[in-house]
Structures are given as C-alpha cells and as structure tokens.
Design a protein around this motif. Structure first.
Motif, PDB file in Angstrom:
ATOM      1  N   TYR A  82     -20.538  60.043  65.107  1.00  0.00           N
ATOM      2  CA  TYR A  82     -20.531  59.872  63.724  1.00  0.00           C
ATOM      3  C   TYR A  82     -20.099  61.255  63.155  1.00  0.00           C
ATOM      4  O   TYR A  82     -20.615  62.580  63.451  1.00  0.00           O
ATOM      5  N   ASN A  85     -18.819  62.286  56.257  1.00  0.00           N
ATOM      6  CA  ASN A  85     -18.370  61.208  55.291  1.00  0.00           C
ATOM      7  C   ASN A  85     -17.835  60.225  55.813  1.00  0.00           C
ATOM      8  O   ASN A  85     -16.808  59.380  55.482  1.00  0.00           O
ATOM      9  N   SER A  86     -18.444  59.520  57.016  1.00  0.00           N
ATOM     10  CA  SER A  86     -18.055  58.323  57.615  1.00  0.00           C
ATOM     11  C   SER A  86     -19.254  57.623  58.131  1.00  0.00           C
ATOM     12  O   SER A  86     -19.937  58.300  58.973  1.00  0.00           O
ATOM     13  N   ASP A  87     -19.353  56.303  58.016  1.00  0.00           N
ATOM     14  CA  ASP A  87     -20.413  55.590  58.819  1.00  0.00           C
ATOM     15  C   ASP A  87     -19.878  54.654  59.811  1.00  0.00           C
ATOM     16  O   ASP A  87     -20.760  54.244  60.571  1.00  0.00           O
ATOM     17  N   SER A  88     -18.679  54.916  60.263  1.00  0.00           N
ATOM     18  CA  SER A  88     -18.032  54.231  61.430  1.00  0.00           C
ATOM     19  C   SER A  88     -18.567  55.308  62.659  1.00  0.00           C
ATOM     20  O   SER A  88     -18.481  56.261  62.725  1.00  0.00           O
ATOM     21  N   HIS A  90     -17.586  56.245  66.836  1.00  0.00           N
ATOM     22  CA  HIS A  90     -16.595  56.450  67.497  1.00  0.00           C
ATOM     23  C   HIS A  90     -17.067  56.482  69.137  1.00  0.00           C
ATOM     24  O   HIS A  90     -18.166  57.104  69.334  1.00  0.00           O
TER      25      HIS A  90
END
Length: 417
Positions: A82, A85-88, A90
C-alpha cells in the motif's frame, strides 16, 4: 521483544539475502518473484510504502524496504503493498520452489521421433507414436523446480499417513512402513530443506491427493475429485479410473477421478506439457546432454543421477544442472507421473490415464551386456523415454499450475533440427 529478535535475525541474514529492487510502476500488474525455501530476501521499492500486508514474519528496514525469510514449504505467498494516499493494494507474489514461466507465442518442440522421418514414411512398422512437431504456446505456468520431496509429502499428507502398519501386501506394507517411519522422525509443520530427498514410491492417487492439498492450502479449487460411485452414475462427466493405492487398504481396487476443468489449482502435468517443460526450449537434441551418437557419459552425469546397480534409496534433489527452463532432475532421480487426456496416443496404455516419463535413479551408466534388465541404459534415456503407468506403478513427479486456465496451443511452422 519479538520485534527486537526479528531485527537481529534479519540483520544476520541480510548479508546473504537476495535483494530485489522494484520500480513501483511494475506493480500495475501482479508481480511474480521466485525464491528457494527458507531463502533470505530483501525487497526495496523506489518510493515509500505506507504498509506491507503478508502472513510472513517480516522486518521493515526503512520506509521502502522489507526483509523476510521465504517459507520452508513449496507454494505461493503474497505481499500486498500500500502506497501513501491510496487504499489500493499492489500484489507481489512469491513463488517458492517453483519457476514462473510466462509464455507468449513461445515456439516449442513436442513429440519424439523414434525413427527418422524418411524411414518412418516407408512402413507402418516404423511409425512414430508421438511424431515431432512445433507448436506455439501462450499461457502462464508455475512449475515445480524439483521433483516432489519426501518431506513435502510427509507434511502435507500427514493425516493420511497411518501411525501403525496397516494390513497390506508385502510391497505396499514396505512402502507404508517407510512413510510411517518418516512421519515418526518428523515434527509436524517442521521445515523442509530445499535439497531434501526425492519421493520415489508414490502412486498416482497419492500425487493427486498431494496436488489437491497444495491447492487447498492456497485457497484454490482442487483440480481432482474422487469417488467410488458406479461408472453409470458418472456417464455425463469427464472421469478416469485409477488404482486406489495409498497408505492404507481399501475395499475398492479402483477409484474414479473427475477433473474440475474450471480449476487453476495444482495438478500433474499433461503429457505434452511435460515434454515442453522437459525440453526447456531445446529444439535440436534428443536429451539435455546431446544426441545418442555424440553424447558422453561425462555430460550426461551433469544432468542425470546415474548408478551402476539397483536400489530404491532416494537421492537429494537439485544436485546437478537444470535444463533451459531452470528445472532440475528431469532425468535420473524418479520416473515422473504425467497425465494423458482423452486423445491418448499410446496403444500399450490399456486405458490407463497416466504414463511415466524421464528415468529413475536405477538408470545404468554401464551397459549390461548379455544381461536381462528392466532398467534403462543412460544412452537410451531421451525426451521420448516413457513407460506405461499400469495400476501398481509407483514413482515421483512434479506439479504444475496454469494460472487462470489461460493456456493456448497453436500449430507452428517446422524448422530444421
């Protein structure tokens, strides 16, 4: 305290750790890395990481680097990354003890010509059962780098191995006692060494159960389903009948196997797949060490474990050179179980859905002149070497997984060898 211990362990291991420097842009799609069992690994990204999520015990070295030890059982572990500034998330997938092979119109040679094509054309007597031909392959595979080991079987089929000797015929009883002995010498969930000894007394049913256990452990749908139901009730399904042989005695001599064609779990390679993996990109030779006329024993022993006599004692995997795909012990340690589909081309199979490929640790390096022997002379070992896998045949093997069930085979133009 636990974190301090992990930091000390990590610092000791980092000196010999395999380091992967990864660009964040490469994580737009799932990334696959390969690792050996218990390998020390350090992963560093080119940008800070907000959080790493994984079931592994890890140590964050700084805001972009993570250290850990790979598991001691073959399989896949996933690290979810993670960024700020992102909840996605990888994904970084770790293939432990396996090769990740992503084919894109890969031209490979299948089949094996027992007779030259000009001779085969003169008479049906010289027919090549599985003639050589080129195909293009597109698809993604995970393939075991080494034959299945005794430790892997003991750990994953722990509950299947009895604690006391079952009532079996003498040969099966000997095999069962060997597994019981291994279990007694082992600790459940203990580490499995990368160079453990190859399992060479496995029946087809046992390897299928092991494949399912690998799939279930990773949350995948099992590829094989078993039933002793009557054949008439299975008429609308794709099924195979195999010998019901494992660690215990069964009233039924055979068991039916149904294939889940929607599963991308672990399985035994099909015949053509095994031929592709065994060649490892080789389009010219009869074996990894060359052709019959020019091959030398010195070169053969770089790839295959050969002996001068008989014996069923198993040898450690991975002692010799790999083939072009990075796969070890294709020849010399075990006969490998491979599966045949409904287009079975071998007249000596008598309906059996499996064949034995490669060659076992009883392959002879000295020609037994004037002596009758069932063991192959090393010069007779080649990509076409095989034997029917009749009911009671035992051996070893390796598993594959076609990720996403996306394999496609198309004809390709032939080329001169």
């Amino acid at each position: 305290m636990k974190k301090a211990v992990l930091l000390i362990a990590a610092s000791l291991a980092l000196a010999n750790a395999s380091q992967y420097n990864i660009k964040s842009d490469s994580l737009k799609n799932e990334l696959w890395l390969e690792a050996e069992k218990a390998e020390s690994i350090k992963i560093c990204l080119d940008t800070p990481v907000r959080e790493w999520k994984t079931s592994l015990s890890t140590v964050e070295l700084n805001d972009s680097c993570l250290a850990f030890q790979a598991p001691t059982l073959i399989g896949v572990e996933t690290l979810n990354v993670y960024f700020p500034n992102s909840d996605s998330s990888h994904k970084i997938n770790l293939a432990v003890g396996m090769r990740y092979l992503d084919f894109k119109n890969e031209k490979v040679l299948l089949g094996y010509n027992e007779y030259p094509e000009d001779i085969a054309a003169t008479s049906d007597y010289f027919t090549n059962t599985d003639p050589e031909r080129f195909v293009s392959v597109t698809g993604t595979y995970l393939v075991d780098k080494y034959p299945i080991t005794n430790c892997e079987i003991t750990q994953l089929l722990w509950d299947d191995i009895p604690d006391t000797t079952p009532k079996l015929n003498p040969t099966l009883k000997e095999f069962a006692n060997n597994w019981i002995s291994r279990k007694k010498r082992s600790i459940r969930n203990e580490n499995c060494s990368t160079k453990d000894s190859a399992a060479n007394t496995l029946f087809l049913y046992q390897i299928m159960k092991y494949a399912n256990a690998r799939s279930i452990r990773e949350g995948l749908k099992p590829y094989y389903h078993f039933t002793t139901a009557s054949q008439s009730s299975l008429s609308e399904n794709q099924y195979f009948s195999i010998s019901y042989l494992d660690f215990t005695d069964h009233e039924d001599g055979d068991i039916y196997v149904l294939i889940d064609t929607y599963s991308d779990g672990y399985r035994i390679p099909y015949y053509n797949e095994w031929m592709m993996f065994a060649r490892g990109g080789d389009k010219k030779n009869e074996a990894p060490w060359g052709n019959y006329s020019s091959a030398t024993l010195e070169n053969a022993q770089k790839y295959a474990k050969l002996v001068t006599g008989k014996g069923w004692n198993s040898e450690p995997v991975g002692q010799l050179l790999p083939n072009g795909y990075g796969l070890y012990d294709i020849f010399g340690l075990v006969w490998e179980h491979v599966f045949l589909d409904n287009s079975n081309i071998f007249p000596d199979q008598n309906g059996n859905p499996s064949r034995m490929k490669g060659g076992n640790n009883r392959s002879l390096k000295e020609h037994p002149a004037g002596k009758a022997t069932a063991e192959p002379y090393w010069k007779d070992l080649n990509y076409g070497s095989s034997q029917p896998n009749w009911g009671g045949y035992f051996g070893g093997g390796r598993l594959v997984r076609n990720i996403g069930n996306n394999i496609k085979w198309t004809e390709a133009k032939s080329e001169s060898k």
